[in-house]
Scaffold this motif. Sequence first.
Motif, mmCIF file in Angstrom:
data_model
loop_
_atom_site.group_PDB
_atom_site.id
_atom_site.type_symbol
_atom_site.label_atom_id
_atom_site.label_comp_id
_atom_site.label_asym_id
_atom_site.label_seq_id
_atom_site.Cartn_x
_atom_site.Cartn_y
_atom_site.Cartn_z
ATOM 1 N N GLY A 9 -48.675 13.844 -16.062
ATOM 2 C CA GLY A 9 -47.752 14.640 -16.046
ATOM 3 C C GLY A 9 -48.425 16.295 -16.229
ATOM 4 O O GLY A 9 -47.778 17.156 -15.717
ATOM 5 N N ILE A 10 -49.260 15.896 -17.377
ATOM 6 C CA ILE A 10 -49.757 17.264 -17.859
ATOM 7 C C ILE A 10 -50.799 17.789 -16.850
ATOM 8 O O ILE A 10 -50.883 19.061 -16.413
ATOM 9 N N LEU A 11 -51.605 17.050 -16.192
ATOM 10 C CA LEU A 11 -52.462 17.378 -15.190
ATOM 11 C C LEU A 11 -51.670 18.024 -14.096
ATOM 12 O O LEU A 11 -52.079 18.957 -13.332
ATOM 13 N N ASP A 12 -50.593 17.423 -13.789
ATOM 14 C CA ASP A 12 -49.774 18.106 -12.412
ATOM 15 C C ASP A 12 -49.089 19.378 -12.884
ATOM 16 O O ASP A 12 -49.067 20.183 -11.877
ATOM 17 N N ALA A 13 -48.812 19.462 -14.060
ATOM 18 C CA ALA A 13 -48.282 20.932 -14.561
ATOM 19 C C ALA A 13 -49.243 21.656 -14.671
ATOM 20 O O ALA A 13 -49.088 23.030 -14.153
ATOM 21 N N ASP A 50 -50.788 7.007 -20.112
ATOM 22 C CA ASP A 50 -51.362 7.676 -19.030
ATOM 23 C C ASP A 50 -50.579 8.633 -18.073
ATOM 24 O O ASP A 50 -51.136 9.554 -17.714
ATOM 25 N N ASP A 51 -49.094 8.235 -17.904
ATOM 26 C CA ASP A 51 -48.237 8.969 -17.261
ATOM 27 C C ASP A 51 -48.204 10.208 -17.826
ATOM 28 O O ASP A 51 -47.787 11.346 -16.900
ATOM 29 N N VAL A 52 -48.067 10.484 -19.083
ATOM 30 C CA VAL A 52 -48.030 11.769 -19.836
ATOM 31 C C VAL A 52 -49.198 12.624 -19.389
ATOM 32 O O VAL A 52 -49.045 13.784 -18.947
ATOM 33 N N ALA A 65 -44.677 18.522 -23.734
ATOM 34 C CA ALA A 65 -42.999 18.388 -23.904
ATOM 35 C C ALA A 65 -42.484 18.295 -22.220
ATOM 36 O O ALA A 65 -41.600 17.767 -22.016
ATOM 37 N N LEU A 66 -43.201 19.403 -21.478
ATOM 38 C CA LEU A 66 -42.767 19.232 -19.987
ATOM 39 C C LEU A 66 -42.869 17.883 -19.429
ATOM 40 O O LEU A 66 -42.059 17.501 -18.710
#
Length: 426
Positions: free
Chosen positions: A241-245, A236-238, A365-366
């Motif tokens: 993180g993708i959604l934030d990016a 979930d955290d990844v 990756a980010l």
Amino acid sequence: MPTNSRLPGFYKLSPAERLQTVCEAKGMESAALSVVVPADEGMLAMADRMIENVIGTLSVPLGVAANFKINGRDYLVPMATEEPSVVAAASNMASVARIHGGFHTSSDQPIMIAQIQVVGATDPHGARLRLYERRQELLDLANEQDPFLVGLGGGAKDIEVRIVDAGTATYVVVHLIVDVRDAMGANAVNTMAEALAPLVAEITGARVRLRILSNKADRRLARVRAVFDKTALGGDDVVDGILDAYAFAAADPYRAATHNKGIMNGITAVVLATGNDTRAVEAGAHCHAAASGRYTSLSTFEKDINGNLVGTIELPMAVGLIGGATKTHPVAQANVRLLGVESAQELAEVIVAVGLAQNTGALRALAAEGIQKGHMSLHARNIAVAAGADGDEIERVVVRLKESGHVRMDVAQKVLEEIRATAPAE
């Protein structure tokens, strides 16, 4: 010795003669540029027919992206790129997308637009309506230029006439709407626009200036969506993180430029591998990214009801299977056979799927380990080779570079010196 770039008759020379002339102009030994000459003389002759002033060829690494399932069909996708991690990231994310059915695509008909610019019309609005009154005459004349295309079901389908205010000038601009079938279409639409210019000038009572295609191919969009499993992505955290990016890229053009570059890493690699026009596709894509008046992300990301990542892309994709380098370059022909696409629309849909996979891989990756860990791991091999490592030395240098956390040329050279200094004498 200063370079003399004045080379009379240069274009008349053979590639070998041009190479010798260039070396002499630079004060270089001919051996210094010998690497540009391909081993296959046929490739050099072909290159000499493709562009001007040829002295050699440049090889670009060609990889194959695996795991792609698009609309229920599996593809092996050729990708031509010099950048490490691009093929690996696309293949990896394609495997993640397969968990939920792979990529799902659609595309518009292969419509291109030719623009005919009219300057100096005394009554631009009246001229605009006169052009519409002669619509069929204009279309018939356009289609006379390419009866073969018309026979395939393509050809000029309509016109649109715009009034474009440009400071002190007002232009009447005719858009010729052409279905180019399995071609990219530049030559076909440009030929039609040239043929229409005298008639347009007569109808408007003004002068025609430019008559050329537009690379804003917004009638020729390709679309892709895919669900990327949250567990396979890393949890979930990844995903968050993708959604934030993505949200960052959607809001900030500084981030969007690099975000979209990641998409184009995948797209351009397939476009180049199939002999299509990378600059046309890139121009169309970046224009589309600014269609709202503000440059933003070409992709979107969101969560589904189960918390999986849903990615989508919609952008212009002016590519073809006939004409240009696709039909003249043997490697491009081989790559098209490897890919197995049967129409320009199918090719466009494969390309946007690769773009989405590559974008998702970069964002993962980010959001997870950081872009440098995976990218620099692959880049370390290039650095090792550039430092002079050979054979088994390459892997030994790569390991040491990764352990040090400094993937740099100076570090690689020092490591290589240490390895060779401790190597047993033969």
